[in-house]
Design a protein around this motif. Structure first.
Motif, PDB file in Angstrom:
ATOM      1  N   ALA A 101       0.857  -1.183   0.000  1.00 35.28           N
ATOM      2  CA  ALA A 101       0.000   0.000   0.000  1.00 35.28           C
ATOM      3  C   ALA A 101       0.894   1.233   0.000  1.00 35.28           C
ATOM      4  N   VAL A 102       0.380   2.315  -0.550  1.00 43.99           N
ATOM      5  CA  VAL A 102       1.032   3.618  -0.480  1.00 43.99           C
ATOM      6  C   VAL A 102       0.054   4.556   0.220  1.00 43.99           C
ATOM      7  N   VAL A 103       0.493   5.126   1.338  1.00 47.06           N
ATOM      8  CA  VAL A 103      -0.345   6.018   2.136  1.00 47.06           C
ATOM      9  C   VAL A 103       0.471   7.279   2.399  1.00 47.06           C
ATOM     10  N   THR A 104       0.014   8.402   1.833  1.00 45.43           N
ATOM     11  CA  THR A 104       0.774   9.644   1.973  1.00 45.43           C
ATOM     12  C   THR A 104      -0.133  10.807   2.361  1.00 45.43           C
ATOM     13  N   ALA A 105       0.452  11.739   3.074  1.00 49.63           N
ATOM     14  CA  ALA A 105      -0.236  12.980   3.440  1.00 49.63           C
ATOM     15  C   ALA A 105       0.782  14.112   3.361  1.00 49.63           C
ATOM     16  N   ALA A 106       0.323  15.268   2.973  1.00 49.48           N
ATOM     17  CA  ALA A 106       1.220  16.410   2.855  1.00 49.48           C
ATOM     18  C   ALA A 106       1.740  16.843   4.223  1.00 49.48           C
ATOM     19  N   SER A 107       0.833  17.073   5.165  1.00 49.72           N
ATOM     20  CA  SER A 107       1.183  17.691   6.434  1.00 49.72           C
ATOM     21  C   SER A 107       1.305  16.710   7.598  1.00 49.72           C
ATOM     22  N   GLU A 108       0.322  15.792   7.733  1.00 49.34           N
ATOM     23  CA  GLU A 108       0.348  14.897   8.884  1.00 49.34           C
ATOM     24  C   GLU A 108      -0.309  13.560   8.566  1.00 49.34           C
ATOM     25  N   LEU A 109       0.370  12.491   8.974  1.00 47.73           N
ATOM     26  CA  LEU A 109      -0.159  11.136   8.926  1.00 47.73           C
ATOM     27  C   LEU A 109      -0.219  10.665  10.372  1.00 47.73           C
ATOM     28  N   ASP A 110      -1.433  10.421  10.857  1.00 49.61           N
ATOM     29  CA  ASP A 110      -1.663  10.127  12.272  1.00 49.61           C
ATOM     30  C   ASP A 110      -2.333   8.761  12.384  1.00 49.61           C
ATOM     31  N   ILE A 111      -1.698   7.820  13.095  1.00 45.90           N
ATOM     32  CA  ILE A 111      -2.198   6.455  13.249  1.00 45.90           C
ATOM     33  C   ILE A 111      -2.292   6.177  14.744  1.00 45.90           C
ATOM     34  N   ARG A 112      -3.523   5.862  15.216  1.00 45.56           N
ATOM     35  CA  ARG A 112      -3.720   5.683  16.661  1.00 45.56           C
ATOM     36  C   ARG A 112      -4.600   4.478  16.955  1.00 45.56           C
ATOM     37  N   THR A 113      -4.098   3.610  17.840  1.00 50.32           N
ATOM     38  CA  THR A 113      -4.867   2.481  18.333  1.00 50.32           C
ATOM     39  C   THR A 113      -4.257   2.006  19.645  1.00 50.32           C
ATOM     40  N   THR A 114      -5.050   1.332  20.454  1.00 52.50           N
ATOM     41  CA  THR A 114      -4.504   0.656  21.631  1.00 52.50           C
ATOM     42  C   THR A 114      -4.045  -0.740  21.249  1.00 52.50           C
ATOM     43  N   GLY A 115      -4.406  -1.191  20.051  1.00 51.26           N
ATOM     44  CA  GLY A 115      -4.002  -2.501  19.542  1.00 51.26           C
ATOM     45  C   GLY A 115      -2.642  -2.431  18.869  1.00 51.26           C
ATOM     46  N   THR A 116      -2.411  -3.374  17.990  1.00 54.96           N
ATOM     47  CA  THR A 116      -1.146  -3.481  17.270  1.00 54.96           C
ATOM     48  C   THR A 116      -1.226  -2.746  15.938  1.00 54.96           C
ATOM     49  N   VAL A 117      -0.159  -2.031  15.584  1.00 58.19           N
ATOM     50  CA  VAL A 117       0.002  -1.466  14.246  1.00 58.19           C
ATOM     51  C   VAL A 117       1.057  -2.305  13.533  1.00 58.19           C
TER      52      VAL A 117
END
Length: 185
Positions: free
Chosen positions: A62-78
């Protein structure tokens, strides 16, 4: 503030694979939040695939891009699997990951734009990568090669600014992995 940006929220978990998600216009953000696991990339068995024989294992990135901010939040596993590129590209941009455990076998770039082949061009100065992991963090692991075989792969973490890896549990990396903060890109 979030005009034309994206937020993806799901209680049970999020899976992103075999796709491209881009919020690349100036100032745009991309946020993923879940109470369950968040997984980027996946392995699959070919069945009626255009080019692969039935039964062959292959990696879906996968390609996941953002200009200013990429924010990934979970209490599980990333999990950021092999074949995955996560990136921000503006000056002062931020990749922020907050998780339980974190496994990186793909690539995370703070301050780079990806071309159509996935190659980075360093465009954003002073871009930060922040990790807050309440469990363990592993950089490197296994992926699937072009023959459908499991192979060792390194993970990549790179930023043009601050890299802050806060891990409450164990931190481990493999000899194939790259962790680099370099203001010159």
């Amino acid at each position: 503030d979030f005009a034309a940006s994206m937020r993806i929220a799901a209680d049970q978990g999020i899976k992103v694979y075999d796709t491209s998600l881009r919020a690349d216009a100036a100032g745009q953000h991309l946020e993923f939040s879940s109470l369950g696991d968040i997984t980027f990339g996946e392995q699959a068995l070919a069945l009626n695939h255009d080019t692969l024989p039935d039964g062959q294992l292959y990696q879906m990135g996968a390609v996941v891009t953002a200009a200013s901010e990429l924010d990934i939040r979970t209490t599980g596993t990333v999990t950021i699997n092999s074949g995955v590129n996560l990136a921000t590209h503006e000056d002062g941009s931020l990749v922020h990951i907050e998780s339980g455990d974190l496994a990186v076998v793909g690539t995370i770039l703070a301050g780079a734009q990806l071309d159509e082949t996935g190659a980075p061009t360093w465009t954003g100065g002073n871009a930060s990568l922040e990790v807050v992991a309440s469990g363990d963090m592993t950089v490197g692991g296994t992926g699937v090669d072009e023959n459908g075989d499991y192979v060792d792969r390194g993970g990549t973490l790179s930023s043009t600014g601050l890299m802050d890896l806060g891990v409450d549990g164990m931190f481990a990396t493999t000899n194939l992995s790259t962790i680099r903060a370099d203001g010159s890109g």
